[in-house]
Design a protein around this motif. Sequence first.
Motif, mmCIF file in Angstrom:
data_model
loop_
_atom_site.group_PDB
_atom_site.id
_atom_site.type_symbol
_atom_site.label_atom_id
_atom_site.label_comp_id
_atom_site.label_asym_id
_atom_site.label_seq_id
_atom_site.Cartn_x
_atom_site.Cartn_y
_atom_site.Cartn_z
ATOM 1 N N PHE A 1 -3.668 4.223 -1.954
ATOM 2 C CA PHE A 1 -3.541 3.358 -2.943
ATOM 3 C C PHE A 1 -3.064 1.073 -3.018
ATOM 4 O O PHE A 1 -2.317 1.347 -1.179
ATOM 5 C CB PHE A 1 -2.925 3.907 -4.423
ATOM 6 C CG PHE A 1 -2.969 4.810 -4.385
ATOM 7 C CD1 PHE A 1 -4.522 5.473 -5.433
ATOM 8 C CD2 PHE A 1 -2.681 6.800 -3.628
ATOM 9 C CE1 PHE A 1 -4.578 6.282 -5.346
ATOM 10 C CE2 PHE A 1 -3.368 7.655 -4.463
ATOM 11 C CZ PHE A 1 -4.280 7.839 -5.250
ATOM 12 N N TYR A 2 -3.572 0.600 -3.560
ATOM 13 C CA TYR A 2 -3.012 -0.628 -3.448
ATOM 14 C C TYR A 2 -1.706 -0.144 -4.407
ATOM 15 O O TYR A 2 -1.511 0.263 -5.524
ATOM 16 C CB TYR A 2 -3.637 -1.739 -4.742
ATOM 17 C CG TYR A 2 -4.792 -2.153 -3.386
ATOM 18 C CD1 TYR A 2 -5.146 -2.501 -2.519
ATOM 19 C CD2 TYR A 2 -6.552 -1.237 -3.901
ATOM 20 C CE1 TYR A 2 -6.355 -2.957 -1.737
ATOM 21 C CE2 TYR A 2 -7.592 -1.666 -3.704
ATOM 22 C CZ TYR A 2 -7.041 -2.757 -1.769
ATOM 23 O OH TYR A 2 -8.984 -2.878 -1.426
ATOM 24 N N PRO B 1 0.554 15.936 -5.766
ATOM 25 C CA PRO B 1 0.113 15.445 -4.323
ATOM 26 C C PRO B 1 1.304 14.857 -3.964
ATOM 27 O O PRO B 1 2.542 14.737 -4.348
ATOM 28 C CB PRO B 1 -0.674 14.370 -4.674
ATOM 29 C CG PRO B 1 -1.306 13.985 -6.155
ATOM 30 C CD PRO B 1 0.014 14.638 -6.807
ATOM 31 N N GLU B 2 1.145 15.445 -2.313
ATOM 32 C CA GLU B 2 2.814 15.303 -2.131
ATOM 33 C C GLU B 2 2.853 13.888 -0.659
ATOM 34 O O GLU B 2 2.031 13.069 -0.130
ATOM 35 C CB GLU B 2 2.666 16.295 -0.845
ATOM 36 C CG GLU B 2 2.163 17.051 -0.244
ATOM 37 C CD GLU B 2 2.110 18.300 1.265
ATOM 38 O OE1 GLU B 2 2.804 19.134 -0.316
ATOM 39 O OE2 GLU B 2 1.766 18.940 1.514
ATOM 40 N N ASP B 3 4.184 14.082 -0.255
ATOM 41 C CA ASP B 3 4.104 12.795 1.387
ATOM 42 C C ASP B 3 4.531 11.311 0.013
ATOM 43 O O ASP B 3 3.368 10.546 1.437
ATOM 44 C CB ASP B 3 3.508 13.239 2.182
ATOM 45 C CG ASP B 3 3.848 14.946 2.675
ATOM 46 O OD1 ASP B 3 4.707 15.051 1.982
ATOM 47 O OD2 ASP B 3 3.825 15.306 3.470
ATOM 48 N N LEU B 4 4.878 11.257 -0.488
ATOM 49 C CA LEU B 4 4.481 9.564 -1.399
ATOM 50 C C LEU B 4 5.074 8.514 -0.536
ATOM 51 O O LEU B 4 6.069 9.094 -0.043
ATOM 52 C CB LEU B 4 5.357 9.393 -2.535
ATOM 53 C CG LEU B 4 5.371 8.371 -3.069
ATOM 54 C CD1 LEU B 4 4.342 7.669 -3.431
ATOM 55 C CD2 LEU B 4 6.499 8.228 -4.787
ATOM 56 N N SER B 5 4.265 7.544 0.369
ATOM 57 C CA SER B 5 4.906 7.363 1.434
ATOM 58 C C SER B 5 4.154 5.644 1.318
ATOM 59 O O SER B 5 3.070 5.343 0.246
ATOM 60 C CB SER B 5 4.196 7.275 2.788
ATOM 61 O OG SER B 5 5.012 8.911 3.028
ATOM 62 N N GLU C 1 1.017 -1.046 0.211
ATOM 63 C CA GLU C 1 0.284 -0.191 0.247
ATOM 64 C C GLU C 1 0.480 1.054 0.051
ATOM 65 O O GLU C 1 2.195 1.249 0.700
ATOM 66 C CB GLU C 1 -0.830 0.505 1.309
ATOM 67 C CG GLU C 1 -2.059 0.825 1.592
ATOM 68 C CD GLU C 1 -2.874 0.896 2.726
ATOM 69 O OE1 GLU C 1 -3.662 1.832 3.234
ATOM 70 O OE2 GLU C 1 -2.456 0.106 3.615
ATOM 71 N N PHE C 2 0.481 2.345 -0.568
ATOM 72 C CA PHE C 2 1.117 3.254 -0.440
ATOM 73 C C PHE C 2 0.065 4.930 -0.417
ATOM 74 O O PHE C 2 -1.330 4.346 -0.687
ATOM 75 C CB PHE C 2 1.653 3.726 -1.582
ATOM 76 C CG PHE C 2 1.372 4.420 -2.751
ATOM 77 C CD1 PHE C 2 0.979 5.550 -3.309
ATOM 78 C CD2 PHE C 2 0.894 3.392 -3.685
ATOM 79 C CE1 PHE C 2 0.119 5.616 -5.171
ATOM 80 C CE2 PHE C 2 0.488 3.244 -4.862
ATOM 81 C CZ PHE C 2 -0.141 4.772 -5.480
ATOM 82 N N HIS C 3 0.560 5.532 0.222
ATOM 83 C CA HIS C 3 -0.437 7.197 -0.068
ATOM 84 C C HIS C 3 0.197 8.299 -0.791
ATOM 85 O O HIS C 3 1.128 8.411 -0.187
ATOM 86 C CB HIS C 3 -0.981 7.215 1.244
ATOM 87 C CG HIS C 3 -0.245 7.911 2.410
ATOM 88 N ND1 HIS C 3 1.074 9.176 2.478
ATOM 89 C CD2 HIS C 3 0.085 7.955 3.609
ATOM 90 C CE1 HIS C 3 1.687 9.282 3.099
ATOM 91 N NE2 HIS C 3 0.896 8.640 4.351
#
Length: 151
Positions: free
Chosen positions: A77-78, A103-107, A26-28
């Motif tokens: 997101f998956y 969008p920010e802060d991909l983690s 998963e990520f956000h």
Amino acid sequence: MLSVERDPKNRVYQELIDLCFEVCDEFHLVIRTDMGAIKDLEEIINKFKASLKEMRSESTWASTTLGDNQTANVYYFYADGNAKSIIKMIAKSLFQWEMPNLPEDLSFFKQGKVWLATSSHEKQCFIFPENETEASKVMGIEGLRVEALDE
């Protein structure tokens, strides 16, 4: 815990993203609604529509805690092949995931636990490998500058 000491760009970014998708499920991405026009950013989020798990209005996410009852739209997101190709196509570096352009802060998360946390505007990224195998894979990315930190 590992601290990324320089923005991973181009090939290094691509290899780090490949590893994140190998390890994580998963990520956000985050859109701060208090920062003005977000229409273009929502169009970017729509590119990930097939991989969208959920959107939550939150004041805390992997790398940030907002104050004063503020919230942001946090999109989860998956970590699938569709999302990986979009992430690699849209940006050429990790810290490029920053508003107002993206969008920010991909983690990334592994079974609900933060594995890689980015605060793009702070130019910070921390990786939390669960074992020596994961740590050696991170350290094995040629050109990725990381420093081991005590937790």
